[in-house]
Design a protein around this motif. Structure first.
Motif, PDB file in Angstrom:
ATOM      1  N   PRO A  14       0.831  -1.217   0.000  1.00  0.00           N
ATOM      2  CA  PRO A  14       0.000   0.000   0.000  1.00  0.00           C
ATOM      3  C   PRO A  14       0.864   1.265   0.000  1.00  0.00           C
ATOM      4  N   GLY A  15       0.656   2.092  -1.013  1.00  0.00           N
ATOM      5  CA  GLY A  15       1.390   3.347  -1.109  1.00  0.00           C
ATOM      6  C   GLY A  15       2.824   3.209  -1.573  1.00  0.00           C
ATOM      7  N   GLY A  16       3.309   1.985  -1.755  1.00  0.00           N
ATOM      8  CA  GLY A  16       4.700   1.785  -2.148  1.00  0.00           C
ATOM      9  C   GLY A  16       4.849   1.618  -3.645  1.00  0.00           C
ATOM     10  N   THR A  17       5.469   2.590  -4.290  1.00  0.00           N
ATOM     11  CA  THR A  17       5.624   2.507  -5.734  1.00  0.00           C
ATOM     12  C   THR A  17       7.065   2.278  -6.171  1.00  0.00           C
ATOM     13  N   ASN A  18       8.027   2.399  -5.257  1.00  0.00           N
ATOM     14  CA  ASN A  18       9.434   2.177  -5.611  1.00  0.00           C
ATOM     15  C   ASN A  18       9.797   0.711  -5.455  1.00  0.00           C
ATOM     16  N   PHE A  19      10.576   0.230  -6.409  1.00  0.00           N
ATOM     17  CA  PHE A  19      11.063  -1.143  -6.389  1.00  0.00           C
ATOM     18  C   PHE A  19      12.577  -1.125  -6.199  1.00  0.00           C
ATOM     19  N   PRO A  20      13.131  -2.095  -5.479  1.00  0.00           N
ATOM     20  CA  PRO A  20      14.581  -2.140  -5.285  1.00  0.00           C
ATOM     21  C   PRO A  20      15.295  -2.604  -6.557  1.00  0.00           C
ATOM     22  N   PRO A  25      15.666  -7.427 -12.640  1.00  0.00           N
ATOM     23  CA  PRO A  25      15.716  -8.558 -13.588  1.00  0.00           C
ATOM     24  C   PRO A  25      14.376  -9.285 -13.723  1.00  0.00           C
ATOM     25  N   GLN A  26      13.659  -9.421 -12.623  1.00  0.00           N
ATOM     26  CA  GLN A  26      12.351 -10.074 -12.669  1.00  0.00           C
ATOM     27  C   GLN A  26      11.362  -9.236 -13.494  1.00  0.00           C
ATOM     28  N   VAL A  27      11.404  -7.932 -13.324  1.00  0.00           N
ATOM     29  CA  VAL A  27      10.524  -7.037 -14.081  1.00  0.00           C
ATOM     30  C   VAL A  27      10.863  -7.092 -15.575  1.00  0.00           C
ATOM     31  N   GLU A  28      12.142  -7.017 -15.890  1.00  0.00           N
ATOM     32  CA  GLU A  28      12.552  -7.048 -17.299  1.00  0.00           C
ATOM     33  C   GLU A  28      12.185  -8.371 -17.960  1.00  0.00           C
ATOM     34  N   ALA A  29      12.288  -9.477 -17.230  1.00  0.00           N
ATOM     35  CA  ALA A  29      11.864 -10.774 -17.768  1.00  0.00           C
ATOM     36  C   ALA A  29      10.363 -10.769 -18.029  1.00  0.00           C
ATOM     37  N   ALA A  91       0.390  -9.425 -11.852  1.00  0.00           N
ATOM     38  CA  ALA A  91       0.166 -10.586 -10.985  1.00  0.00           C
ATOM     39  C   ALA A  91       1.454 -11.384 -10.797  1.00  0.00           C
ATOM     40  N   SER A  92       2.230 -11.561 -11.863  1.00  0.00           N
ATOM     41  CA  SER A  92       3.482 -12.324 -11.759  1.00  0.00           C
ATOM     42  C   SER A  92       4.496 -11.630 -10.859  1.00  0.00           C
ATOM     43  N   LEU A  93       4.376 -10.303 -10.738  1.00  0.00           N
ATOM     44  CA  LEU A  93       5.287  -9.530  -9.888  1.00  0.00           C
ATOM     45  C   LEU A  93       4.734  -9.338  -8.478  1.00  0.00           C
ATOM     46  N   GLY A  94       3.526  -9.853  -8.226  1.00  0.00           N
ATOM     47  CA  GLY A  94       2.909  -9.675  -6.910  1.00  0.00           C
ATOM     48  C   GLY A  94       2.439  -8.251  -6.675  1.00  0.00           C
TER      49      GLY A  94
END
Length: 134
Positions: A14-20, A25-29, A91-94
């Motif tokens: 909730p409210g978190g839009t930044n990813f580490p 690599p998971q996002v790019e895949a 969904a694949s990224l949760g």
């Protein structure tokens, strides 16, 4: 943002839009499974899709953290297919999808996202461009 565009942000909390950086690599895949072309908009900003149409943006900060955002084109015939791929990616990224315009958090399901799109000003514009005043 053009009148026919509907924006959504990806959020893992909730409210978190930044990813580490370690999540990139998971996002790019996952982005490779979305039927779009990637291009560099600016340094640290990759557009996956059409600049004025359906797209997913990845914007990286100097520290490597990044944000993901989607932009839907309410006029395009390909939007239904794009929404399905967008929801699969989220969904694949949760992730859930965040609509600031509607002030709501959406489950990554095509029916939910399409309903939200149909409540947006982008949808009203697509149905009646002349009826929307700047």
């Amino acid at each position: 943002m053009a009148a026919w565009q509907f924006d959504l942000g990806f959020s893992r909390a909730p409210g978190g839009t930044n990813f580490p950086p370690s999540f990139r690599p998971q996002v790019e895949a996952g982005l490779r499974n979305v039927d779009v072309v990637s291009s560099k908009m600016l340094d640290g900003w990759t557009v996956n899709g059409d600049e004025l149409g359906n797209r997913i943006d990845l914007v990286a900060n100097d520290d490597g953290e990044f944000e993901l955002a989607a932009r839907l084109d309410a006029r395009a015939a390909t939007t239904d297919q794009f929404v399905a791929q967008l929801c699969d990616l989220a969904a694949s990224l949760g992730c859930k999808l965040q609509s600031d315009g509607l002030e709501s958090t959406l489950e990554p399901r095509p029916d939910v996202v399409k309903q939200a799109l149909q409540k947006s000003s982008a949808w009203r514009y697509a149905l009646d461009p002349a009826g929307i005043r700047p």
